[in-house]
Design an enzyme around this catalytic site. Structure first.
Site, PDB file in Angstrom:
ATOM      1  N   LYS A  48      42.493  -7.636  58.761  1.00 12.24           N
ATOM      2  CA  LYS A  48      43.197  -8.830  59.225  1.00 12.24           C
ATOM      3  C   LYS A  48      42.252  -9.803  59.949  1.00 12.24           C
ATOM      4  O   LYS A  48      41.123  -9.435  60.315  1.00 12.24           O
ATOM      5  CB  LYS A  48      44.351  -8.421  60.145  1.00 12.24           C
ATOM      6  CG  LYS A  48      45.408  -7.533  59.457  1.00 12.24           C
ATOM      7  CD  LYS A  48      46.059  -8.198  58.250  1.00 12.24           C
ATOM      8  CE  LYS A  48      47.415  -7.657  57.875  1.00 12.24           C
ATOM      9  NZ  LYS A  48      47.368  -6.427  57.064  1.00 12.24           N
TER      10      LYS A  48
HETATM   11  C1  LIG Z   1      48.891  -5.605  57.073  1.00 11.64           C
HETATM   12  C2  LIG Z   1      50.339  -5.890  56.990  1.00 11.64           C
HETATM   13  C3  LIG Z   1      51.319  -5.112  57.613  1.00 11.64           C
HETATM   14  C4  LIG Z   1      51.042  -3.782  58.231  1.00 11.64           C
HETATM   15  O1  LIG Z   1      50.046  -3.699  59.081  1.00 11.64           O
HETATM   16  P1  LIG Z   1      49.273  -2.316  59.398  1.00 11.64           P
HETATM   17  O2  LIG Z   1      48.632  -2.660  60.690  1.00 11.64           O
HETATM   18  O3  LIG Z   1      48.287  -2.091  58.293  1.00 11.64           O
HETATM   19  O4  LIG Z   1      50.289  -1.248  59.516  1.00 11.64           O
HETATM   20  C5  LIG Z   1      52.631  -5.530  57.565  1.00 11.64           C
HETATM   21  N1  LIG Z   1      52.988  -6.642  56.917  1.00 11.64           N
HETATM   22  C6  LIG Z   1      52.085  -7.402  56.279  1.00 11.64           C
HETATM   23  C7  LIG Z   1      52.539  -8.636  55.589  1.00 11.64           C
HETATM   24  C8  LIG Z   1      50.736  -7.048  56.268  1.00 11.64           C
HETATM   25  O5  LIG Z   1      49.853  -7.793  55.592  1.00 11.64           O
END
Ligand SMILES: *Cc1c(COP(=O)(O)O)cnc(C)c1O
Length: 397
Positions: free
Chosen positions: A186
């Site tokens: 992210k």
């Molecule tokens: C990455 C992501 C998540 C989940 O995040 P994690 O930290 O990997 O559990 C949820 N929703 C969206 C749209 C994402 O891109």
């Protein structure tokens, strides 16, 4: 998008503070800390950055969505409306509470189609979850007014759109609760982590207690704390929070790099008449983490995607053929493949997915390519990449 591309001294310094005093847990051990409370400090940075009264850190973005839903009382048999295009985390987080994910079509914003949302509302619907996909957002005014009209909660999954805004409000801060992920890929990363933000004090108290076994966090003796209700463990560690604290301060820097790189590529592609871009709702500004565009049809998109790959234009996703993000490949959900028996209401609720198709969503996802915008590219890299993309697309249409 990934913040890990630019890890540096600030991340190292925050992490070293934690290692120096050895307190890896976010609660308690006051005497050993030398004043270092990384999770608390990151929560206050998040409140500032997103202009909200409360932020609760948790262990992942998926946990953030579950905790947000639990905080407003979503549970057994409740329906939560979510889009066909998102990450699998969306339905996982709903199912964890015994609630039922109700999948609805997207439109050319690549997020929830407000008309499709309204058509699926039943007397069991409790919440609408908009997923701000690939750096941009849904039509928040339209979604908010549907939620107001039907008395539903609006949850914003802004995991992929941190730093984007709608009518000058940060994404994540618009719905009743907003969720972020700080997983490794992210824009802001701390390895694994997430956050729930809200202006509602009661929801925040619920999130705070629920994510730490129901602890009320009153006083400074964990053993003496009471449990007003049952909870779970979705805590973040101080090690993760320390890296997040360094990263969140760099968000403006990351966003400006993304915008610069995005703009160069977008301008190059806009010279091709067959290429169109995703709709960003009026008043919205993307976080520029991805450049999303449409090609004329499925076949062209497939050809371009495979040529991109073959010729080294990496990180451009054709989600139609991707196992993680689009309903077409979620057979494990529609076939209810669970390690343990699912609640009866969930099983019944998911029946509607068997054999169901989503032609309106297909219309957009089949033609969409989504290209990650990296932070580490030099200007020459971006320009060379843009030229190559133009060349490949032109050779395919
Ligand atoms: C990455 C992501 C998540 C989940 O995040 P994690 O930290 O990997 O559990 C949820 N929703 C969206 C749209 C994402 O891109």
């Amino acid at each position: 998008m990934p913040g890990f591309e630019l890890f540096g001294n600030s991340e190292r310094k925050e992490l070293q503070d934690v290692l120096d005093n050895g307190v890896l847990m976010r609660y308690g051990f006051d005497g050993m800390r030398n004043g270092h409370w990384k999770a608390k400090a990151l929560e206050s940075e998040l409140q500032k950055a997103f202009q909200v009264n409360h932020a609760q850190l948790v262990s992942s973005g998926t946990a953030a969505v579950s905790v947000a839903l639990a905080s407003v009382g979503v549970g057994a048999g409740d329906e939560v409306i979510m889009p066909t295009f998102t990450f699998v985390a969306s339905f996982e987080a709903i199912l964890m509470l015994g609630a039922i994910p109700v999948l609805v079509d997207i439109d050319d914003t690549l997020t929830l189609d407000p008309n499709a949302v309204e058509a699926e509302i039943t007397n069991k619907t409790k919440a609408v979850m908009v997923v701000q996909m690939c750096g941009s957002m849904g039509d928040m005014d339209a979604l908010q007014s549907i939620c107001n009209k039907h008395g539903l909660l609006l949850i914003e999954d802004a995991c992929q759109a941190i730093g984007g805004t709608y009518k000058n409000k940060p994404l994540g801060s618009i719905g009743d609760l907003g969720c972020f992920s700080f997983d490794f890929v992210k824009t802001i990363t701390c390895g694994e982590g997430g956050a729930v933000i809200t202006n509602n004090e009661q929801y925040h108290t619920h999130a705070d207690h629920y994510s730490d076994h129901g602890h009320d966090h009153i006083g400074n003796d964990r053993g003496a704390e009471t449990h007003p209700f049952m909870g779970y463990n979705f805590r973040i560690s101080e090690l993760h929070a320390a890296v997040g604290l360094a990263q969140i301060k760099r968000l403006p820097e990351f966003l400006s790099i993304q915008k610069k790189n995005f703009t160069i590529i977008r301008e190059a592609l806009s010279g091709i008449p067959e290429v169109t871009f995703r709709t960003v709702p009026e008043g919205g500004e993307e976080n520029y983490g991805f450049l999303n565009f449409y090609l004329p049809d499925l076949e062209t998109s497939r050809t371009v995607a495979s040529k991109f790959k073959a010729e080294g234009v990496d990180a451009c996703f054709h989600y139609y053929d991707n196992n993680w993000h689009y309903v077409r490949k979620w057979q494990h959900l529609s076939e209810q493949k669970s390690l343990f028996p699912l609640p009866v209401q969930v099983k019944q609720g998911l029946e509607q997915l068997k054999g169901k198709t989503f032609p309106a969503s297909d219309h957009y996802i089949a033609r969409n390519l989504s290209c990650l915008i990296k932070l580490s590219w030099s200007e020459a890299d971006v320009k060379a990449r843009a030229d190559k993309m133009v060349q490949i697309i032109k050779s395919c249409i």
